[in-house]
Design a protein around this motif. Structure first.
Motif, PDB file in Angstrom:
ATOM      1  N   GLU A  40       0.840  -1.204   0.000  1.00  0.00           N
ATOM      2  CA  GLU A  40       0.000   0.000   0.000  1.00  0.00           C
ATOM      3  C   GLU A  40       0.872   1.250   0.000  1.00  0.00           C
ATOM      4  O   GLU A  40       0.596   2.197  -0.748  1.00  0.00           O
ATOM      5  CB  GLU A  40      -0.929  -0.003   1.209  1.00  0.00           C
ATOM      6  CG  GLU A  40      -2.080  -0.970   1.084  1.00  0.00           C
ATOM      7  CD  GLU A  40      -2.911  -1.090   2.355  1.00  0.00           C
ATOM      8  OE1 GLU A  40      -2.865  -0.182   3.209  1.00  0.00           O
ATOM      9  OE2 GLU A  40      -3.610  -2.111   2.492  1.00  0.00           O
ATOM     10  N   GLU A  41       1.914   1.262   0.825  1.00  0.00           N
ATOM     11  CA  GLU A  41       2.806   2.424   0.871  1.00  0.00           C
ATOM     12  C   GLU A  41       3.509   2.638  -0.464  1.00  0.00           C
ATOM     13  O   GLU A  41       3.583   3.764  -0.961  1.00  0.00           O
ATOM     14  CB  GLU A  41       3.850   2.245   1.980  1.00  0.00           C
ATOM     15  CG  GLU A  41       4.811   3.413   2.067  1.00  0.00           C
ATOM     16  CD  GLU A  41       5.826   3.276   3.186  1.00  0.00           C
ATOM     17  OE1 GLU A  41       7.020   3.507   2.923  1.00  0.00           O
ATOM     18  OE2 GLU A  41       5.408   2.949   4.317  1.00  0.00           O
ATOM     19  N   GLU A  44       0.910   3.954  -2.998  1.00  0.00           N
ATOM     20  CA  GLU A  44       0.497   5.330  -2.709  1.00  0.00           C
ATOM     21  C   GLU A  44       1.525   6.339  -3.186  1.00  0.00           C
ATOM     22  O   GLU A  44       1.175   7.447  -3.590  1.00  0.00           O
ATOM     23  CB  GLU A  44       0.243   5.507  -1.209  1.00  0.00           C
ATOM     24  CG  GLU A  44      -1.052   4.865  -0.747  1.00  0.00           C
ATOM     25  CD  GLU A  44      -1.228   4.906   0.763  1.00  0.00           C
ATOM     26  OE1 GLU A  44      -0.352   5.453   1.489  1.00  0.00           O
ATOM     27  OE2 GLU A  44      -2.245   4.353   1.225  1.00  0.00           O
ATOM     28  N   ARG A  45       2.792   5.971  -3.158  1.00  0.00           N
ATOM     29  CA  ARG A  45       3.841   6.893  -3.594  1.00  0.00           C
ATOM     30  C   ARG A  45       3.656   7.296  -5.051  1.00  0.00           C
ATOM     31  O   ARG A  45       4.052   8.385  -5.457  1.00  0.00           O
ATOM     32  CB  ARG A  45       5.221   6.260  -3.414  1.00  0.00           C
ATOM     33  CG  ARG A  45       5.612   6.077  -1.958  1.00  0.00           C
ATOM     34  CD  ARG A  45       6.984   5.503  -1.843  1.00  0.00           C
ATOM     35  NE  ARG A  45       7.972   6.555  -2.039  1.00  0.00           N
ATOM     36  CZ  ARG A  45       9.032   6.732  -1.276  1.00  0.00           C
ATOM     37  NH1 ARG A  45       9.261   5.919  -0.251  1.00  0.00           N
ATOM     38  NH2 ARG A  45       9.877   7.700  -1.526  1.00  0.00           N
ATOM     39  N   GLY A  47       0.552   6.941  -6.673  1.00  0.00           N
ATOM     40  CA  GLY A  47      -0.865   7.105  -6.964  1.00  0.00           C
ATOM     41  C   GLY A  47      -1.536   5.840  -7.483  1.00  0.00           C
ATOM     42  O   GLY A  47      -2.487   5.924  -8.255  1.00  0.00           O
ATOM     43  N   SER A  49      -3.366   2.026  -6.653  1.00  0.00           N
ATOM     44  CA  SER A  49      -3.966   1.136  -5.667  1.00  0.00           C
ATOM     45  C   SER A  49      -3.102  -0.121  -5.600  1.00  0.00           C
ATOM     46  O   SER A  49      -2.270  -0.366  -6.485  1.00  0.00           O
ATOM     47  CB  SER A  49      -5.388   0.771  -6.083  1.00  0.00           C
ATOM     48  OG  SER A  49      -5.361  -0.019  -7.265  1.00  0.00           O
TER      49      SER A  49
END
Length: 118
Positions: A40-41, A44-45, A47, A49
């Motif tokens: 997830e991290e 997220e970096r 953009g 999912s």
């Protein structure tokens, strides 16, 4: 020594399955929650999912011809998470999660990586 590891939150090593489409085929991936958190991290970096990130990793692995019949994709994901964290600790990937992975120079990031001995 063991207290450092056995006192971990049990939720971190609880496994969870997620259904993800790879090349249009629904597949189930089972990983420990800690690995899902790291994915997830990473996603997220940039953009993405988790399903988008996993699909991109799979596609790039297939394109590189490094995914062999006997390869275990979930093991690849676990190793990717560990490498991400190792490269962060080494200062090759910024700890600031606002810096996208795609903005980094892969050659520079990997230049200091030690290769395992044969």
């Amino acid at each position: 020594m063991c207290q450092i590891f056995i006192n971990a939150d049990p939720d971190l090593y609880t496994t969870r399955s997620r259904s993800i489409r790879l090349h249009g085929v629904a597949t189930s991936l089972r990983l420990e929650n800690l690995f899902w958190n790291v994915l997830e991290e990473i996603g997220e970096r940039d953009g993405l999912s988790v399903p988008q990130l996993v699909s991109r990793l799979y596609d790039e692995l297939v394109a590189s011809r490094r995914l062999e019949e006997h390869a275990n994709f979930t093991s690849f994901l676990r190793v990717s998470c560990m490498r991400y964290q190792q490269l962060q600790l080494a200062g090759r990937i910024p700890a600031d999660t606002r810096v996208p992975i795609r903005s980094l120079d892969p050659a520079w990031v990997l230049a200091a990586e030690r290769r395992p001995s044969a």
